[in-house]
Design an enzyme around this catalytic site. Structure first.
Site, PDB file in Angstrom:
ATOM      1  CG  ASP A  94      10.358  -8.514 -14.928  1.00 20.43           C
ATOM      2  OD1 ASP A  94      10.441  -8.003 -15.847  1.00 20.43           O
ATOM      3  OD2 ASP A  94      11.262  -9.134 -14.534  1.00 20.43           O
ATOM      4  CG  HIS A 190      16.843 -12.431 -18.490  1.00 19.09           C
ATOM      5  ND1 HIS A 190      16.491 -13.014 -19.539  1.00 19.09           N
ATOM      6  CD2 HIS A 190      16.804 -11.401 -17.912  1.00 19.09           C
ATOM      7  CE1 HIS A 190      15.221 -11.711 -19.630  1.00 19.09           C
ATOM      8  NE2 HIS A 190      15.453 -10.571 -18.647  1.00 19.09           N
ATOM      9  CG  ASN A 277      14.633  -4.681 -15.706  1.00 21.61           C
ATOM     10  OD1 ASN A 277      14.296  -3.707 -15.366  1.00 21.61           O
ATOM     11  ND2 ASN A 277      13.933  -5.704 -16.114  1.00 21.61           N
ATOM     12  CG  ASP A 279      15.856 -10.793  -9.846  1.00 19.02           C
ATOM     13  OD1 ASP A 279      15.964 -10.993  -8.680  1.00 19.02           O
ATOM     14  OD2 ASP A 279      14.915 -11.736 -10.510  1.00 19.02           O
TER      15      ASP A 279
HETATM   16 ZN   LIG Z   1      14.093  -9.339 -18.109  1.00 18.67          ZN
END
Ligand SMILES: [Zn+2]
Length: 333
Positions: A94, A190, A277, A279
């Protein structure tokens, strides 16, 4: 030099082709420790979902790249032990930021790498991406590139402001670099604080922040320019408010944490977006479960007694994402 195929891993090519045809997206989950990896594999084995295991630069610093790679190799065997006959597991770097790092991952058994040149001037991003693609393709390792800038904080990736991907650049970029997939910026971000309160409205009933919608018009433009080309969304955690509430009522402090609503991700998953994605949501699930155990049982000091429940909570979260958001369940029988 180890080839990922000898480790039982797969690259993203076939995964993405099927995902675009089938109108779903492959989960890309980051992992940093054993409990997280166990939870990912258990959730994917139980739902028969293909999966991309991601190693970020922060994970490499925290857990050691060598150890993480061997853990991914072990994950293939663990998946089979759980009764998943043909696990489709990709090991992906990543946010690789240099050719050398991407090369070392290719040489070490990763089946996919991201080269993130999105902070560079356009021509430099092309040159760097092309260099990685030329190396990786010799070993059938797939390459993700990025155009446009996401806001937020993810390990070492920090950007104050986002810049949407310019659809007029994508054909030139994809053609000249030869990349296999493209991460674009359409308003995802993010971290657990994806939007400042002033960017959001507030739900009058709950007082919670309601984030601005994703730029689906940009996504549609990109799709028109590159029909059938795999598109990737980074920073796509939803920051479930039930976890934020558990954390905040058990000694934590996460005021106004806000993510991308799941219905928007579900809509994106049906389009050319074939990798999403996630996380932060698993970090929140882990932390909520640990805080709850430690608050309710102050005498507990066996890490298995709070990491175990944290792992169970992550399994629940991953299965929810796979079945309810990405639609990837049953796609890797
Ligand atoms: Zn990223």
């Amino acid at each position: 030099m180890v080839n990922y195929k000898d480790l039982g891993l797969v690259n993203t090519r076939e995964m993405f082709a099927k995902a675009i045809d089938g109108g779903y997206a492959i989960p890309a989950f980051n992992f940093n420790n054993m409990e997280q990896l166990q939870a990912i594999i258990k959730a994917c084995a139980e739902t028969k979902s293909p999966v991309i295991l991601q190693v970020s630069s922060g994970a490499r610093k925290y857990a050691n790249q060598t150890l993480l790679r061997y853990m991914a190799e072990g994950a293939v065997e663990y998946a089979k032990e759980l009764g998943w006959e043909h696990p489709q597991i990709c090991l992906h770097l990543d946010h690789g930021d240099t050719f050398e790092l991407c090369k070392s991952c290719v040489d070490f058994g990763f089946s996919s790498v991201m080269i993130d040149g999105s902070s560079l001037p356009y021509e430099e991003n092309i040159a760097l991406t092309k260099q990685v693609v030329e190396y990786a393709h010799q070993f059938d390792v797939t390459v993700e590139a990025e155009l446009g800038v996401l806001a937020g904080v993810e390990d070492d990736v920090v950007a104050e402001e986002s810049h949407y991907t310019k659809p007029e650049e994508v054909i030139d970029f994809a053609t000249r670099t030869g990349c296999d997939s493209l991460a674009i910026s359409i308003g995802t971000s993010h971290g657990a604080y994806k939007f400042k309160p002033e960017q959001c409205t507030r739900d009058p009933k709950t007082g919670k922040l309601v984030p601005p919608p994703l730029a689906f018009d940009v996504l549609e433009e990109v799709e028109k320019k590159l029909p059938g080309f795999p598109i990737v969304l980074h920073g796509s955690s939803s920051v479930p408010q039930e976890y934020v509430d558990i954390i905040n009522t058990h000694g934590g402090n996460l005021p106004d944490a806000v993510g991308i609503p799941e219905d928007q991700l579900r809509k994106a998953a049906k389009s050319a977006v074939c990798k999403i994605n996630i996380d932060s949501d698993s970090r929140l699930a882990f932390t909520a479960a640990v805080r709850k155990v430690l608050a309710e049982k102050p005498g507990e000091f066996d890490p298995r007694k709070y990491c175990g429940p944290a792992r169970d909570e992550m399994v629940k979260l991953y299965k929810h994402k796979i079945i309810e958001v990405l639609g990837s369940d049953g796609k890797a029988l």
